[in-house]
Design a protein around this motif. Structure first.
Motif: not given
Length: 275
Positions: A6-23
């Protein structure tokens, strides 16, 4: 095991998947209505195993993401794509879309053609001539739509109906999909989104024909909401380079209904890019 971040985006919580290498090359997967990022549960590990970085948000109001503090219009979801991509530090993406995720993602691509590396398109269309299915017509009707989504908040009945439509679906996936119906505050997201749809937002659809990148179209043979006719129209009017795969004996939610039939075509798409 997949775990949402999760992250805060424009003052709201956003849930998400993020897999694999960041590169690794990013793959942005955008779900539809009434869905969540759990639509991609079976695809995400397969895409990551091929050396890509699949990123799948719960759109605002869906899954575990908070809804916008303002109207949940088509235009605001287009802005969300820009903001979310900046938040996870990606510029160019392979785009995987389904249902309303296609209306959002394909429309976004019309304005950002240089940021799209390839497409996988399923059971959606950004083309004139589509007629809303009966449930969508009800949602678009003031007064009636409110009554319909309130009735759909009966969790037991909703789960039963969805299991009839997707007999093989996992309970945890449906639980995540149901989140949008839990409160009137989130239920209104569906009404606001469907009622914001207008012809002007479809008009740039021809811009997609200028994107000469790999395109795979995967469709449920018996989709009751948007027929296979639109799979072929999407190819003929927008992506002549597209490969079409119709999944037999399946409906609208092919990624969770028949993942074993969908995954080979998804892998084929990304393997061809690697080569």
């Amino acid at each position: 095991m997949l775990m949402k971040k999760s992250l805060i985006l424009n003052n709201q919580k956003i849930s998400y998947f993020d897999e694999g290498s960041k590169s690794a090359p990013p793959v942005l997967l955008i779900h539809g209505v009434p869905e969540s990022s759990m639509l991609w549960k079976y695809l995400i590990p397969e895409i990551a195993s091929l050396g890509f970085r699949p990123i799948a948000p719960d759109l605002p109001g869906f899954g575990q993401s908070e809804r916008f503090p303002y109207n949940s219009t088509w235009e605001n979801y287009l802005s969300f794509i820009d903001d979310f991509m900046a938040a996870v530090s990606v510029e160019k993406v392979h785009l995987v879309v389904h249902d309303w995720g296609g209306l959002i993602g394909l429309r976004w691509a019309c304005e950002h053609p240089e940021q799209v590396e390839s497409f996988i398109i399923s059971d959606t269309s950004l083309l004139p001539g589509y007629t809303w299915h009966p449930l969508a017509k009800k949602w678009r009707t003031p007064g009636l739509g409110e009554k319909v989504v309130e009735a759909m908040s009966n969790k037991e009945a909703w789960m039963k109906n969805m299991k009839l439509e997707i007999p093989s679906v996992e309970e945890t996936i449906l639980e995540d999909f149901y989140s949008i119906f839990e409160t009137s505050h989130t239920r209104n997201v569906i009404l606001e989104l469907y009622r914001s749809a207008n012809r002007e937002l479809v008009e740039p659809y021809q811009q997609l024909s200028k994107i000469r990148k790999p395109v795979t179209i995967i469709w449920g043979e018996n989709d009751p909401y948007i027929s296979t006719e639109f799979a072929y129209k999407t190819r003929d009017l927008q992506f002549p380079q597209a490969k079409i795969h119709i999944i037999p004996n399946s409906g609208h939610f092919i990624h969770v209904e028949a993942p074993n039939k969908v995954i080979p075509f998804v892998k084929q798409h990304f393997q061809s890019i690697i080569l």
